[in-house]
Enzyme design. Structure first.
Site, PDB file in Angstrom:
ATOM      1  CD  GLU A  44      44.344  72.138  50.562  1.00 59.42           C
ATOM      2  OE1 GLU A  44      45.265  72.013  49.731  1.00 59.42           O
ATOM      3  OE2 GLU A  44      44.334  71.518  51.647  1.00 59.42           O
ATOM      4  CG  HIS A 105      41.972  67.841  47.865  1.00 51.96           C
ATOM      5  ND1 HIS A 105      42.862  68.143  48.871  1.00 51.96           N
ATOM      6  CD2 HIS A 105      41.984  68.926  47.033  1.00 51.96           C
ATOM      7  CE1 HIS A 105      43.389  69.338  48.659  1.00 51.96           C
ATOM      8  NE2 HIS A 105      42.863  69.836  47.552  1.00 51.96           N
TER       9      HIS A 105
HETATM   10  C1  LIG Z   1      48.621  69.428  49.124  1.00 53.15           C
HETATM   11  C2  LIG Z   1      48.083  68.350  50.039  1.00 53.15           C
HETATM   12  C3  LIG Z   1      46.705  68.163  50.127  1.00 53.15           C
HETATM   13  C4  LIG Z   1      46.175  67.147  50.946  1.00 53.15           C
HETATM   14  N1  LIG Z   1      44.809  66.985  50.999  1.00 53.15           N
HETATM   15  C5  LIG Z   1      44.282  65.994  51.750  1.00 53.15           C
HETATM   16  C6  LIG Z   1      42.873  65.742  51.767  1.00 53.15           C
HETATM   17  O1  LIG Z   1      42.094  66.411  51.079  1.00 53.15           O
HETATM   18  N2  LIG Z   1      42.406  64.735  52.550  1.00 53.15           N
HETATM   19  C7  LIG Z   1      43.248  63.954  53.306  1.00 53.15           C
HETATM   20  O2  LIG Z   1      42.756  63.042  54.006  1.00 53.15           O
HETATM   21  N3  LIG Z   1      44.592  64.159  53.306  1.00 53.15           N
HETATM   22  C8  LIG Z   1      45.125  65.146  52.547  1.00 53.15           C
HETATM   23  N4  LIG Z   1      46.494  65.331  52.527  1.00 53.15           N
HETATM   24  C9  LIG Z   1      47.352  64.497  53.391  1.00 53.15           C
HETATM   25  C10 LIG Z   1      47.769  63.159  52.722  1.00 53.15           C
HETATM   26  O3  LIG Z   1      46.646  62.359  52.435  1.00 53.15           O
HETATM   27  C11 LIG Z   1      48.685  62.432  53.718  1.00 53.15           C
HETATM   28  O4  LIG Z   1      49.878  63.141  53.886  1.00 53.15           O
HETATM   29  C12 LIG Z   1      48.984  60.966  53.407  1.00 53.15           C
HETATM   30  O5  LIG Z   1      49.582  60.380  54.555  1.00 53.15           O
HETATM   31  C13 LIG Z   1      49.938  60.759  52.243  1.00 53.15           C
HETATM   32  O6  LIG Z   1      49.299  60.909  51.055  1.00 53.15           O
HETATM   33  P1  LIG Z   1      50.082  60.675  49.672  1.00 53.15           P
HETATM   34  O7  LIG Z   1      49.100  60.808  48.595  1.00 53.15           O
HETATM   35  O8  LIG Z   1      51.327  61.469  49.603  1.00 53.15           O
HETATM   36  O9  LIG Z   1      50.476  59.103  49.855  1.00 53.15           O
HETATM   37  P2  LIG Z   1      51.470  58.169  49.102  1.00 53.15           P
HETATM   38  O10 LIG Z   1      52.072  58.796  47.904  1.00 53.15           O
HETATM   39  O11 LIG Z   1      50.758  56.866  48.897  1.00 53.15           O
HETATM   40  O12 LIG Z   1      52.640  57.959  50.178  1.00 53.15           O
HETATM   41  C14 LIG Z   1      52.308  57.599  51.508  1.00 53.15           C
HETATM   42  C15 LIG Z   1      53.497  56.899  52.169  1.00 53.15           C
HETATM   43  O13 LIG Z   1      53.730  55.639  51.515  1.00 53.15           O
HETATM   44  C16 LIG Z   1      55.072  55.576  51.039  1.00 53.15           C
HETATM   45  N5  LIG Z   1      55.027  54.855  49.751  1.00 53.15           N
HETATM   46  C17 LIG Z   1      54.561  55.324  48.561  1.00 53.15           C
HETATM   47  N6  LIG Z   1      54.708  54.384  47.610  1.00 53.15           N
HETATM   48  C18 LIG Z   1      55.245  53.291  48.222  1.00 53.15           C
HETATM   49  C19 LIG Z   1      55.623  51.966  47.760  1.00 53.15           C
HETATM   50  N7  LIG Z   1      55.495  51.606  46.477  1.00 53.15           N
HETATM   51  N8  LIG Z   1      56.142  51.097  48.681  1.00 53.15           N
HETATM   52  C20 LIG Z   1      56.301  51.454  49.976  1.00 53.15           C
HETATM   53  N9  LIG Z   1      55.968  52.681  50.451  1.00 53.15           N
HETATM   54  C21 LIG Z   1      55.446  53.578  49.591  1.00 53.15           C
HETATM   55  C22 LIG Z   1      55.544  57.019  50.897  1.00 53.15           C
HETATM   56  O14 LIG Z   1      56.948  57.131  51.029  1.00 53.15           O
HETATM   57  C23 LIG Z   1      54.814  57.672  52.085  1.00 53.15           C
HETATM   58  O15 LIG Z   1      55.521  57.454  53.268  1.00 53.15           O
HETATM   59  C24 LIG Z   1      47.064  66.327  51.714  1.00 53.15           C
HETATM   60  C25 LIG Z   1      48.442  66.543  51.647  1.00 53.15           C
HETATM   61  C26 LIG Z   1      48.968  67.537  50.814  1.00 53.15           C
HETATM   62  C27 LIG Z   1      50.456  67.728  50.757  1.00 53.15           C
END
Ligand SMILES: Cc1cc2nc3c(=O)[nH]c(=O)nc-3n(C[C@H](O)[C@H](O)[C@H](O)COP(=O)(O)OP(=O)(O)OC[C@H]3O[C@@H](n4cnc5c(N)ncnc54)[C@H](O)[C@@H]3O)c2cc1C
Length: 318
Positions: A44, A105
């Site tokens: 990445e 991403h």
């Molecule tokens: C491999 C990897 C690559 C990444 N790349 C980037 C990047 O390019 N740019 C960037 O800005 N960030 C990046 N991140 C960080 C990521 O955007 C953050 O960790 C963000 O806070 C969570 O993203 P998510 O897609 O898991 O969110 P979600 O899946 O939406 O979850 C976020 C939070 O909401 C909660 N949640 C989910 N669904 C619900 C629901 N229905 N009701 C209530 N709560 C809910 C979850 O439990 C969690 O606490 C990356 C992370 C990883 C692991």
């Protein structure tokens, strides 16, 4: 949590533009490697902020990593769209100049649906076939109005991309649970299952240092929730003590006390920290692969040295 039919299983993807030769859906890469028992290797990058950073990425890091014959690269996206054009331009350039499948991403927080649609259309026009669908971190001052314009959670983004067709979709998973999830790790992992039910094809995890966290996460998803997609560990080799303390504090990953003490014992000896970090990551990766991890996703921080050493230590490439 109810199980929703996976729309992607019902119909084959139909890209609207001719695929770039050699550029593949990442779900197909995992399927092929899985059937042959070969781990998928991915790296990445983040979009460099300066022209000097661009030169370093394209003239030093990528040529060095190409030697390892990576299965795919991925390029991060600045939350709120701050690197929108740059992310797509870098993914496009890597695919054209290096011929390696590269994933863009995309985060959905504080972004309108039309902006997301534009990004995906442009990605498709550029021959980008893989998207890591993320929520991103909310800005410190956010309002309900911002959420109304787009999506609140990434499962909604996954569903949206899935309906557009033409992409293999990745999603983020958290072996220690997401930092903001207050309901416990099983609830967070059930929410990950909801992303897979909406059409995500594979999971890349947050960094972690205790492999038991990864195995507990993987086993719950597979054995309890019936997940069948690849769940690939994200690996961050420690190269700098201050940096790893900052990163773990920001993302909520645990830096075990014994590990923190060991790092502190090296003081200002940067080379000793890096040597230790590379050896530690090599052993971590070895145990993960031995325990059945389908591949390794390296957070390269736009550098090749550590990943090259680790892949060499593991004997994964000639
Ligand atoms: C491999 C990897 C690559 C990444 N790349 C980037 C990047 O390019 N740019 C960037 O800005 N960030 C990046 N991140 C960080 C990521 O955007 C953050 O960790 C963000 O806070 C969570 O993203 P998510 O897609 O898991 O969110 P979600 O899946 O939406 O979850 C976020 C939070 O909401 C909660 N949640 C989910 N669904 C619900 C629901 N229905 N009701 C209530 N709560 C809910 C979850 O439990 C969690 O606490 C990356 C992370 C990883 C692991």
């Amino acid at each position: 949590m109810t199980s929703i039919p996976n729309p992607r299983l019902d119909r084959p993807p139909t890209p609207t533009v001719a695929p770039t030769p050699g550029i593949r859906f990442i779900r197909d890469i995992y399927a092929e490697h899985g059937s042959q028992g070969r781990p998928v290797l991915s790296f990445e990058f983040f979009p460099p902020k300066t022209p000097k950073g661009d030169v370093a990425l394209f003239e030093r890091t990528l040529p060095a990593l190409d030697v390892l014959r990576p299965d795919f690269y991925s390029v991060t996206y600045g939350a709120g769209g701050s690197t929108r054009d740059k992310t797509l331009a870098i993914v496009d350039r890597i695919q054209r100049e290096h011929g390696t499948t590269t994933m863009a991403h995309l985060t959905c927080i504080s972004t309108s649906r039309s902006d997301i649609e534009r990004y995906l259309s442009e990605a498709r026009d550029r021959g980008i076939r893989n998207i890591l669908a993320l929520r991103g971190d909310p800005p410190l001052e956010s309002s309900d109005e911002q959420f109304e314009r787009g999506f609140e959670y990434s499962y909604q983004l996954v569903e949206f991309i899935s309906k557009m067709e033409g992409f293999s979709i990745g999603t983020a998973g958290f072996p220690e649970s997401h930092i903001a999830c207050t309901e416990g790790r099983h609830v967070d992992w059930q929410r990950l299952k909801a992303k897979l039910d909406r059409g995500a094809d594979f999971v890349l995890t947050q960094l972690f240092f205790d492999n038991d966290d990864y195995f507990a996460f993987r086993d719950y998803l597979v054995d309890t929730l019936g997940v069948t997609v690849p769940i690939t560990p994200g690996i961050l080799p420690i190269l700098n003590t201050g940096q790893i303390k900052r990163f773990t504090a920001l993302c909520g990953a645990t830096l075990p006390t014994a590990l923190a003490s060991k790092l502190d014992s090296y003081g200002d000896d940067a080379d000793a920290v890096a040597d230790f970090g590379i050896e530690l990551a090599s052993r971590q990766c070895e145990a993960l692969l031995a325990g059945g991890a389908p591949g390794l996703h390296f957070y390269s921080l736009n550098k090749a040295h550590a990943a090259t050493q680790i892949v060499g230590n593991l004997g994964l490439r000639d």
